[in-house]
Design an enzyme around this catalytic site. Structure first.
Site, PDB file in Angstrom:
ATOM      1  N   CYS A 112       1.032  -1.137  -0.032  1.00  0.00           N
ATOM      2  CA  CYS A 112       0.038   0.366   0.203  1.00  0.00           C
ATOM      3  C   CYS A 112       0.936   1.405  -0.227  1.00  0.00           C
ATOM      4  O   CYS A 112       0.252   2.598   0.114  1.00  0.00           O
ATOM      5  CB  CYS A 112      -1.181   0.127   1.007  1.00  0.00           C
ATOM      6  SG  CYS A 112      -2.164  -1.824   1.403  1.00  0.00           S
ATOM      7  N   HIS A 250      -3.636   6.976   3.067  1.00  0.00           N
ATOM      8  CA  HIS A 250      -3.826   5.800   2.601  1.00  0.00           C
ATOM      9  C   HIS A 250      -4.745   5.246   2.677  1.00  0.00           C
ATOM     10  O   HIS A 250      -5.498   5.633   4.592  1.00  0.00           O
ATOM     11  CB  HIS A 250      -2.721   5.062   3.117  1.00  0.00           C
ATOM     12  CG  HIS A 250      -2.792   3.304   2.554  1.00  0.00           C
ATOM     13  ND1 HIS A 250      -4.053   2.633   1.414  1.00  0.00           N
ATOM     14  CD2 HIS A 250      -2.941   2.386   3.594  1.00  0.00           C
ATOM     15  CE1 HIS A 250      -3.991   1.272   1.313  1.00  0.00           C
ATOM     16  NE2 HIS A 250      -3.552   0.986   2.478  1.00  0.00           N
ATOM     17  N   ASN A 280      -9.743  -0.346   0.329  1.00  0.00           N
ATOM     18  CA  ASN A 280      -8.594  -0.149   0.183  1.00  0.00           C
ATOM     19  C   ASN A 280      -7.716  -0.809  -1.171  1.00  0.00           C
ATOM     20  O   ASN A 280      -8.483  -1.839  -1.634  1.00  0.00           O
ATOM     21  CB  ASN A 280      -7.978  -0.719   1.689  1.00  0.00           C
ATOM     22  CG  ASN A 280      -6.366  -0.761   1.602  1.00  0.00           C
ATOM     23  OD1 ASN A 280      -6.130  -0.700   0.522  1.00  0.00           O
ATOM     24  ND2 ASN A 280      -5.893  -1.230   2.756  1.00  0.00           N
TER      25      ASN A 280
HETATM   26  N1  COA Z   1     -18.399  -9.122   9.702  1.00  0.00           N
HETATM   27  C1  COA Z   1     -18.750  -9.381  11.169  1.00  0.00           C
HETATM   28  N2  COA Z   1     -18.222  -9.748  12.569  1.00  0.00           N
HETATM   29  C2  COA Z   1     -16.737  -9.866  11.922  1.00  0.00           C
HETATM   30  C3  COA Z   1     -16.423  -9.537  10.056  1.00  0.00           C
HETATM   31  C4  COA Z   1     -17.099  -8.974   9.883  1.00  0.00           C
HETATM   32  N3  COA Z   1     -17.124  -8.598   8.573  1.00  0.00           N
HETATM   33  N4  COA Z   1     -14.961  -9.147  10.549  1.00  0.00           N
HETATM   34  C5  COA Z   1     -14.718 -10.287  11.437  1.00  0.00           C
HETATM   35  N5  COA Z   1     -15.606  -9.674  12.357  1.00  0.00           N
HETATM   36  C6  COA Z   1     -15.779 -10.040  13.622  1.00  0.00           C
HETATM   37  C7  COA Z   1     -14.878 -11.267  14.095  1.00  0.00           C
HETATM   38  O1  COA Z   1     -15.279 -12.550  14.020  1.00  0.00           O
HETATM   39  C8  COA Z   1     -15.006 -10.712  15.788  1.00  0.00           C
HETATM   40  O2  COA Z   1     -15.650 -11.564  16.282  1.00  0.00           O
HETATM   41  P1  COA Z   1     -15.700 -12.811  18.045  1.00  0.00           P
HETATM   42  O3  COA Z   1     -15.186 -11.654  18.907  1.00  0.00           O
HETATM   43  O4  COA Z   1     -16.664 -12.709  18.012  1.00  0.00           O
HETATM   44  O5  COA Z   1     -14.251 -13.388  18.096  1.00  0.00           O
HETATM   45  C9  COA Z   1     -15.182  -9.453  15.801  1.00  0.00           C
HETATM   46  O6  COA Z   1     -16.360  -9.014  14.688  1.00  0.00           O
HETATM   47  C10 COA Z   1     -14.042  -8.285  15.910  1.00  0.00           C
HETATM   48  O7  COA Z   1     -13.107  -8.624  15.074  1.00  0.00           O
HETATM   49  P2  COA Z   1     -12.090  -8.356  15.763  1.00  0.00           P
HETATM   50  O8  COA Z   1     -10.280  -8.740  14.818  1.00  0.00           O
HETATM   51  O9  COA Z   1     -11.382  -7.955  16.720  1.00  0.00           O
HETATM   52  O10 COA Z   1     -12.526  -6.689  14.704  1.00  0.00           O
HETATM   53  P3  COA Z   1     -11.181  -4.942  15.239  1.00  0.00           P
HETATM   54  O11 COA Z   1     -12.212  -4.120  15.954  1.00  0.00           O
HETATM   55  O12 COA Z   1      -9.817  -5.334  15.262  1.00  0.00           O
HETATM   56  O13 COA Z   1     -11.393  -4.878  13.595  1.00  0.00           O
HETATM   57  C11 COA Z   1     -10.741  -4.757  11.119  1.00  0.00           C
HETATM   58  C12 COA Z   1     -11.613  -5.331  12.445  1.00  0.00           C
HETATM   59  C13 COA Z   1     -10.233  -6.230  10.315  1.00  0.00           C
HETATM   60  C14 COA Z   1     -11.679  -3.775  10.782  1.00  0.00           C
HETATM   61  C15 COA Z   1      -9.163  -3.983  11.598  1.00  0.00           C
HETATM   62  O14 COA Z   1      -8.748  -4.758  12.462  1.00  0.00           O
HETATM   63  C16 COA Z   1      -8.663  -3.060  11.090  1.00  0.00           C
HETATM   64  O15 COA Z   1      -9.180  -2.357  10.401  1.00  0.00           O
HETATM   65  N6  COA Z   1      -7.038  -3.265  11.069  1.00  0.00           N
HETATM   66  C17 COA Z   1      -6.414  -3.130   9.657  1.00  0.00           C
HETATM   67  C18 COA Z   1      -6.639  -3.327   8.495  1.00  0.00           C
HETATM   68  C19 COA Z   1      -5.963  -3.066   7.751  1.00  0.00           C
HETATM   69  O16 COA Z   1      -6.353  -1.650   7.615  1.00  0.00           O
HETATM   70  N7  COA Z   1      -5.450  -3.222   6.465  1.00  0.00           N
HETATM   71  C20 COA Z   1      -4.760  -3.013   5.529  1.00  0.00           C
HETATM   72  C21 COA Z   1      -3.758  -2.341   5.506  1.00  0.00           C
HETATM   73  S1  COA Z   1      -2.853  -1.465   4.339  1.00  0.00           S
END
Ligand code: COA
Length: 327
Positions: A112, A250, A280
């Site tokens: 990215c 980004h 993204n």
């Molecule tokens: N829909 C519904 N529930 C979902 C889901 C979806 N698409 N994806 C994950 N969940 C659930 C998980 O299974 C988890 O459930 P559980 O608590 O029963 O285990 C719950 O939601 C929370 O998951 P978690 O991983 O703690 O969520 P989060 O608040 O960390 O958000 C992201 C997840 C991926 C949105 C966040 O971590 C993020 O944006 N990170 C950066 C990623 C990124 O931008 N990467 C590219 C960079 S270049």
């Protein structure tokens, strides 16, 4: 260092728009979850176009905007982590498609951060005086490397391309660039692994060729580097945050951008944000946003614009752009 400036931008996204509601029909997710955790409402997904097709369309727009002929381009760099193939590069296909017969063309992969890495490389090449112009493209068809069974990553990404034309200039239109990598953290974001397979190996070890990600690690890394890079630019350029007209981060997640905005005390109004519509798009996200700032008329001559990218590698890169285009 010779001065260079951005003289044109372009972008292209595939026509097929996929909303969160459409994703609800193919996986266990909800519009509410996706919007509240990421800010993403829809993304564009290729239904047949390859990365080079998207890159070509963005490149042609950028050339038109910059009023430059393809033969005048000395350097074509495509930043991508989802190329059509390993060989040839996407850049060589674009070169053929647009007729940039006099250029050196190659791809880079800094995930990215790729577009900002491309700006840095082009600036270095142009410093030699051998390259007077450059076309930097970020282009991705991430939909082919997404694990559509993994709801925590597949909802994040989209396909698209953005491009910028650089030219030698009398003004310092691209400065204070810094691109760095933190390879010790590479396992936080991976995709595209190719299995080691040959007649001399008895048992081929299977690899995961699709996206894997430690979301929380990336989140923390992103907010940290956006803040430190923004402050680095202010310090080195001897500017105050009030001197910055726009920030083009980004486009990964609105919550990360909001946290960054709070940390540096700069209102979200100064940010170009389009992740709600495109998701993204990795290396394409910053040039697509730059193109929107340009074509919407938001950017005015003399504006100071900070771009900051971060992503797999892990990598990050930032730069100060001084906008020198007339409307
Ligand atoms: N829909 C519904 N529930 C979902 C889901 C979806 N698409 N994806 C994950 N969940 C659930 C998980 O299974 C988890 O459930 P559980 O608590 O029963 O285990 C719950 O939601 C929370 O998951 P978690 O991983 O703690 O969520 P989060 O608040 O960390 O958000 C992201 C997840 C991926 C949105 C966040 O971590 C993020 O944006 N990170 C950066 C990623 C990124 O931008 N990467 C590219 C960079 S270049």
């Amino acid at each position: 260092m010779r001065n260079i400036e951005i003289i044109g931008t372009g972008s292209y996204t595939p026509k097929h728009m996929v909303t969160n509601e459409m994703l609800e029909t193919i996986m266990d997710t909800s519009n509410e979850w996706i919007v509240s955790r990421t800010g993403i409402e829809s993304r564009h997904i290729s239904t047949g176009e390859e990365t080079s097709d998207l890159a070509t369309k963005a490149a042609l727009e950028a050339l038109k905007d910059g009023n430059l002929q393809a033969e005048e381009i000395d350097l074509v760099i495509v930043a991508t982590c989802s190329p059509d193939s390993l060989v040839p590069s996407v850049a060589c296909k674009v070169q053929k498609n647009i007729g940039a017969h006099n250029a050196m063309a190659f791809d880079i992969n800094a995930a990215c951060s790729g577009f900002v890495f491309g700006l840095d490389i082009a600036r270095g090449f142009m410093a030699s005086g051998r390259f007077k112009t450059a076309l930097i493209i970020g282009a991705e068809v991430l939909s082919k490397i997404i694990n559509w069974e993994d709801r925590s990553t597949s909802i994040l990404f989209g396909d698209g391309a953005g491009a910028a034309v650089l030219k030698e200039s009398t003004v310092d239109g691209l400065s204070y660039i810094n691109c760095k990598s933190e390879g010790e953290k590479w396992e936080a974001l991976t995709c595209g692994s190719v299995a080691l397979e040959n007649p001399f190996i008895m048992d081929t070890i299977p690899v995961n060729s699709k996206v894997t990600m430690e979301g929380k690690e990336i989140y923390k890394f992103a907010v940290k580097v956006m803040e430190s890079e923004f402050n680095r630019i202010l310090n080195e350029a001897k500017l105050n945050k009030e001197d910055i007209d726009f920030i083009v981060p980004h486009q990964a997640n609105i919550r990360m951008i909001e946290a960054f905005s709070r940390k540096i005390g700069v209102s979200l109004e100064k940010f170009i944000i389009n992740l709600n519509r495109f998701g993204n798009t990795s290396g394409a996200s910053i040039p697509i946003a730059l193109d929107e700032g340009n074509k919407s008329g938001a950017f005015k001559k003399g504006n100071k614009i900070v771009v900051i990218g971060f992503g797999g590698g892990l990598t990050f890169g930032s730069a100060l752009i001084t906008w020198n285009k007339d409307l």
